[in-house]
Each structure stands twice: as C-alpha cells, then as structure tokens.
Design a protein around this motif. Structure first.
Motif, mmCIF file in Angstrom:
data_model
loop_
_atom_site.group_PDB
_atom_site.id
_atom_site.type_symbol
_atom_site.label_atom_id
_atom_site.label_comp_id
_atom_site.label_asym_id
_atom_site.label_seq_id
_atom_site.Cartn_x
_atom_site.Cartn_y
_atom_site.Cartn_z
ATOM 1 N N LEU A 1 0.827 -1.158 0.020
ATOM 2 C CA LEU A 1 0.056 -0.059 0.151
ATOM 3 C C LEU A 1 0.778 1.126 -0.087
ATOM 4 C CD1 LEU A 1 -2.748 -0.971 2.573
ATOM 5 C CD2 LEU A 1 -2.594 -1.516 0.363
ATOM 6 N N ASP A 2 0.490 2.383 -0.646
ATOM 7 C CA ASP A 2 1.216 3.502 -0.746
ATOM 8 C C ASP A 2 0.752 4.194 0.791
ATOM 9 O OD1 ASP A 2 -1.284 5.118 -0.573
ATOM 10 O OD2 ASP A 2 -1.443 4.498 -2.829
ATOM 11 N N GLU A 3 1.698 5.035 1.156
ATOM 12 C CA GLU A 3 1.612 5.597 2.547
ATOM 13 C C GLU A 3 0.352 6.463 2.888
ATOM 14 O OE1 GLU A 3 1.893 6.268 6.465
ATOM 15 O OE2 GLU A 3 3.121 4.901 5.066
ATOM 16 N N PRO A 4 -0.411 7.309 1.935
ATOM 17 C CA PRO A 4 -1.674 7.768 2.107
ATOM 18 C C PRO A 4 -2.778 6.462 2.426
ATOM 19 C CG PRO A 4 -0.646 8.779 0.461
ATOM 20 C CD PRO A 4 0.119 7.615 0.505
ATOM 21 N N THR A 5 -2.779 5.525 1.724
ATOM 22 C CA THR A 5 -3.896 4.506 1.852
ATOM 23 C C THR A 5 -3.599 3.672 3.286
ATOM 24 O OG1 THR A 5 -3.993 4.097 -0.483
ATOM 25 C CG2 THR A 5 -4.544 2.245 0.822
ATOM 26 N N ALA A 6 -2.088 3.385 3.488
ATOM 27 C CA ALA A 6 -1.650 2.817 4.579
ATOM 28 C C ALA A 6 -2.192 3.795 6.098
ATOM 29 C CB ALA A 6 -0.369 2.682 4.885
ATOM 30 N N GLN A 7 -2.049 4.665 5.847
ATOM 31 C CA GLN A 7 -2.440 5.792 6.942
ATOM 32 C C GLN A 7 -4.026 5.605 6.985
ATOM 33 O OE1 GLN A 7 0.035 7.789 8.752
ATOM 34 N NE2 GLN A 7 -1.723 7.944 10.076
ATOM 35 N N GLY A 8 -4.793 5.803 6.180
ATOM 36 C CA GLY A 8 -6.330 5.847 6.199
ATOM 37 C C GLY A 8 -6.468 4.463 6.851
ATOM 38 N N VAL A 9 -6.038 3.315 6.440
ATOM 39 C CA VAL A 9 -6.532 1.977 7.039
ATOM 40 C C VAL A 9 -6.098 2.068 8.622
ATOM 41 C CG1 VAL A 9 -5.696 -0.428 7.057
ATOM 42 C CG2 VAL A 9 -6.031 0.674 4.842
ATOM 43 N N ARG A 10 -4.729 2.658 8.919
ATOM 44 C CA ARG A 10 -4.749 2.713 10.467
ATOM 45 C C ARG A 10 -5.553 3.496 11.127
ATOM 46 N NH1 ARG A 10 1.242 2.599 8.442
ATOM 47 N NH2 ARG A 10 1.000 4.939 8.091
ATOM 48 N N LEU B 1 -1.410 11.871 11.579
ATOM 49 C CA LEU B 1 -0.113 12.667 11.033
ATOM 50 C C LEU B 1 0.364 13.882 12.257
ATOM 51 C CD1 LEU B 1 -0.805 13.572 7.630
ATOM 52 C CD2 LEU B 1 0.548 11.995 8.137
ATOM 53 N N VAL B 2 1.418 13.771 12.546
ATOM 54 C CA VAL B 2 1.964 14.697 13.526
ATOM 55 C C VAL B 2 2.202 16.000 12.972
ATOM 56 C CG1 VAL B 2 3.307 13.100 14.946
ATOM 57 C CG2 VAL B 2 4.316 14.208 12.964
ATOM 58 N N PRO B 3 2.125 16.952 13.837
ATOM 59 C CA PRO B 3 1.927 18.600 12.982
ATOM 60 C C PRO B 3 3.102 18.728 12.191
ATOM 61 C CG PRO B 3 1.468 18.379 15.409
ATOM 62 C CD PRO B 3 1.990 17.162 15.263
ATOM 63 N N SER B 4 4.425 18.341 12.470
ATOM 64 C CA SER B 4 5.538 18.392 11.772
ATOM 65 C C SER B 4 5.615 17.813 10.490
ATOM 66 C CB SER B 4 6.973 18.064 12.639
ATOM 67 O OG SER B 4 6.898 16.708 13.120
ATOM 68 N N ASP B 5 4.713 16.901 10.227
ATOM 69 C CA ASP B 5 4.642 16.283 8.839
ATOM 70 C C ASP B 5 4.819 17.230 7.672
ATOM 71 O OD1 ASP B 5 3.785 14.564 6.663
ATOM 72 O OD2 ASP B 5 3.927 12.894 8.106
ATOM 73 N N GLU C 1 -0.708 26.820 19.288
ATOM 74 C CA GLU C 1 0.422 26.327 18.261
ATOM 75 C C GLU C 1 -0.405 25.898 16.999
ATOM 76 O OE1 GLU C 1 3.447 26.094 18.199
ATOM 77 O OE2 GLU C 1 3.478 27.184 19.906
ATOM 78 N N VAL C 2 -1.782 25.528 17.272
ATOM 79 C CA VAL C 2 -2.713 25.054 16.039
ATOM 80 C C VAL C 2 -3.031 26.559 15.454
ATOM 81 C CG1 VAL C 2 -5.002 24.264 15.391
ATOM 82 C CG2 VAL C 2 -3.372 23.205 17.073
ATOM 83 N N LEU D 1 -7.935 13.851 6.014
ATOM 84 C CA LEU D 1 -8.093 15.044 6.784
ATOM 85 C C LEU D 1 -8.391 14.637 8.230
ATOM 86 C CD1 LEU D 1 -9.783 17.099 4.128
ATOM 87 C CD2 LEU D 1 -7.972 17.673 5.471
ATOM 88 N N LEU D 2 -9.260 13.494 8.590
ATOM 89 C CA LEU D 2 -9.280 13.190 9.632
ATOM 90 C C LEU D 2 -7.989 12.601 10.569
ATOM 91 C CD1 LEU D 2 -12.342 10.812 9.391
ATOM 92 C CD2 LEU D 2 -12.199 13.037 10.291
ATOM 93 N N GLY D 3 -7.075 12.221 9.820
ATOM 94 C CA GLY D 3 -5.745 11.772 10.455
ATOM 95 C C GLY D 3 -5.039 12.947 11.043
ATOM 96 N N ILE D 4 -5.361 14.265 10.986
ATOM 97 C CA ILE D 4 -4.682 15.297 11.442
ATOM 98 C C ILE D 4 -5.511 15.750 12.638
ATOM 99 C CG2 ILE D 4 -3.562 16.140 9.382
ATOM 100 C CD1 ILE D 4 -5.599 18.502 9.607
ATOM 101 N N GLY D 5 -6.843 15.052 12.953
ATOM 102 C CA GLY D 5 -7.730 15.378 13.784
ATOM 103 C C GLY D 5 -7.145 15.380 15.383
ATOM 104 N N ARG D 6 -6.451 14.383 15.627
ATOM 105 C CA ARG D 6 -5.966 14.085 16.991
ATOM 106 C C ARG D 6 -5.124 15.062 17.655
ATOM 107 N NH1 ARG D 6 -6.198 8.922 14.943
ATOM 108 N NH2 ARG D 6 -7.865 7.405 16.386
ATOM 109 N N TRP D 7 -4.463 15.943 16.856
ATOM 110 C CA TRP D 7 -3.799 17.147 17.543
ATOM 111 C C TRP D 7 -4.430 18.619 16.958
ATOM 112 C CZ3 TRP D 7 -2.098 20.708 13.906
ATOM 113 C CH2 TRP D 7 -1.812 20.293 12.680
#
Length: 302
Positions: free
Chosen positions: A3-12, A41-45, A70-71, A234-240
């Motif tokens: 899987l490419d990384e964006p797809t892997a990130q979505g699955v995770r 994704l972390v903010p520094s990504d 910071e946000v 976009l949900l992947g940045i939601g935790r921070w």
C-alpha cells in the motif's frame, strides 16, 4: 499487497476504531503495513500544510475552537482565513464555545505577522477595523444584483470580527441582506448557526453549503463528504488539530467499522484495494468493502 503511505495511513486510522490491538496487528500483517502511526499525522509532517490548504472551511473552525496557540499559528500561516478571523487570532480572541474570559496566547505569531506586513501599505489599511455599521453598509451595497458582486460582498463579509456578529444578525432581522451578501456570509466559517439558518434550510441550500466546505460538525462531514480517501487524510490530523471534535466523527464510524470490517481480514484487504480510487463517502466505502468480502470466516468472526 503493498500500500502507498496515504492508503496505509487511512487504514490505520480506521483500525484504531476497532478497539482490538491484536486484530489491528493481524490486519497490518495481512496488508504489510507498519502499525506505527495509528495516531495519525503529527504537526511537523510536511504533508500537514498541503492538507490544511484543501481542508473544508468548517474543519478550520474546529481547529480554532480548540484555542491551541500552536494550532492557531499553523492555521494562520496557511493564509486561508478571512481578514476578520486573522485579526481575531492576532488579538487572542477565544473561539471556544463557551468562550473563556482569558485571551488566547499569541506570542511570536503576532510579532511575526507584524514584521511580515509592516511594509505592506494595502494590508495595513485593511487591518483598520471597521465599525459594524460600516461593514453592514458594505454588505447591503455589494450584495445586491444591481451594481453588486459576490467578490465585493465576500470582501465585506471577510472583515467581520467575532464580536460584530450580533450586530450583523440584528441588521438582517431588520432588513434582510441581498443575495450575494447572504451567500458570502454563509461561507464565513464562523457565521453563527442562527444567522445561517435564516438564509435557507432547504436540502438544496444544505447541499450547496457542503460543497462550499460548510458542515454542521464532524459527524455530518464523515457522512456527506467525498472522496473517502481525502476524508481519511483530513481526519488523520484531527488528534492534534481538533481533538475535542474528533470523537464526533468516531461515533459515526466506529459502529460501521465493527459491523462491516471488524476482524475480517479479507474485508480490510478489499477496503485497502478500493480506497485510493473510491469516489463515494467513507460510510459507503466501509459498507461496500464488507459486502464484497462477504461474511467473515468463523475463525475470525467477532
């Protein structure tokens, strides 16, 4: 399956909703993805800025409502906010509901902004706050069909400061704004719900708002936005970025993930295969993957 990384990130991201660490690792092994990064994704990504550039407007508001300096600084740097909101950030206005009495720390953000724009005469003139009456007059003038334009109405709407919204609402109650002005105000991400509702409540109007990136909250966003891959990114940045609102998205997705994917390895494999090119919503993707995979084998059933 690689899987490419964006797809892997979505699955995770979706795997984190399963609440079964062993099952999550089994899926990651089946799909050959690293289970690290379940938190998004972390903010520094470096990908974060690109995501913020194309995030729906309402997501930017959810970020502001966290009152995280910071946000706010990261969001300010993307330069997608109207002038009124940028002024509010620089003066430490709280966007939380209910807003606390204390101001939000701005620190070096204000210093950097002042230094950056000190020589920009046009920008400095725009920073001069208009009284509510002045902005309201501009909205009436720019918002009508005869001699008006959406661009001018949007410029006028963009100058509204948070504290000026009650005056704008009263003006519309006394004498409704013309069409261009109503639409420009509707697209302000912080337009009060009471005012936006006065502009229309039909399904067509709601659809236009969603197309413009305006959603009632994360629950509506995950149910209505597409494509699914972009929603997951976009949900992947939601935790921070908007942790206080992310649970609302999870409340919609968790039952679907458990019902249609669960610990069914083949269903997860189908989802990963469909995800990059799937044009529908995230709930539609999850249901489709479960339907294609069929019932889980007894050994992996929940």
């Amino acid at each position: 399956m690689a899987l490419d990384e964006p797809t892997a990130q979505g699955v995770r991201f979706l795997l984190a909703l399963v609440d079964d660490e062993l099952a999550g690792h089994s899926v990651c092994e089946r799909l050959r993805i690293n289970p690290a990064g379940m938190g998004g994704l972390v903010p520094s990504d470096p990908r974060v800025r690109r995501l913020l550039v194309r995030a729906p407007g309402s997501m930017l508001l959810w970020m502001l409502q966290g009152d995280d300096p910071e946000v706010n600084a990261r969001l300010y740097g993307v330069n997608r906010l109207p002038l009124g909101l940028r002024r509010d950030i620089l003066t430490g206005v709280s966007f939380a509901d209910p807003a606390p009495a204390a101001r939000v720390t701005v620190g070096r953000l204000a210093d950097a902004s002042n230094a950056l724009n000190a020589s920009n005469e046009e920008y400095q003139q725009a920073l001069t706050d208009l009284a509510p009456d002045g902005i309201i007059a501009q909205l009436y003038e720019a918002g009508g069909r005869a001699g008006g334009s959406f661009r001018r109405a949007r410029t006028a709407a963009g100058r509204i400061r948070s504290e000026q919204w009650p005056a704008v609402l009263r003006a519309h109650q006394d004498s409704p704004f013309p069409g261009y002005a109503r639409w420009a105000l509707s697209q302000r991400i912080d337009c009060p719900a009471e005012l936006r509702a006065r502009f229309g409540e039909s399904p067509r109007y709601r659809h236009r708002l969603r197309e413009a990136g305006i959603f009632d909250g994360p629950a509506e966003y995950v149910q209505a936005a597409a494509p699914a891959a972009e929603v997951l990114r976009l949900l992947g940045i939601g935790r921070w970025a908007y942790p206080g609102r992310l649970a609302q998205a999870g409340a919609v997705l968790r039952p679907l993930v458990h019902a249609d994917l669960g610990t069914h390895l083949e269903a997860w494999a189908v989802l990963a295969q469909l995800l990059p090119d799937f044009v529908g919503t995230l709930p539609e993707l999850i249901r489709t993957a479960g339907a294609i995979a069929g019932p889980a084998p007894q050994s992996t059933a929940r």
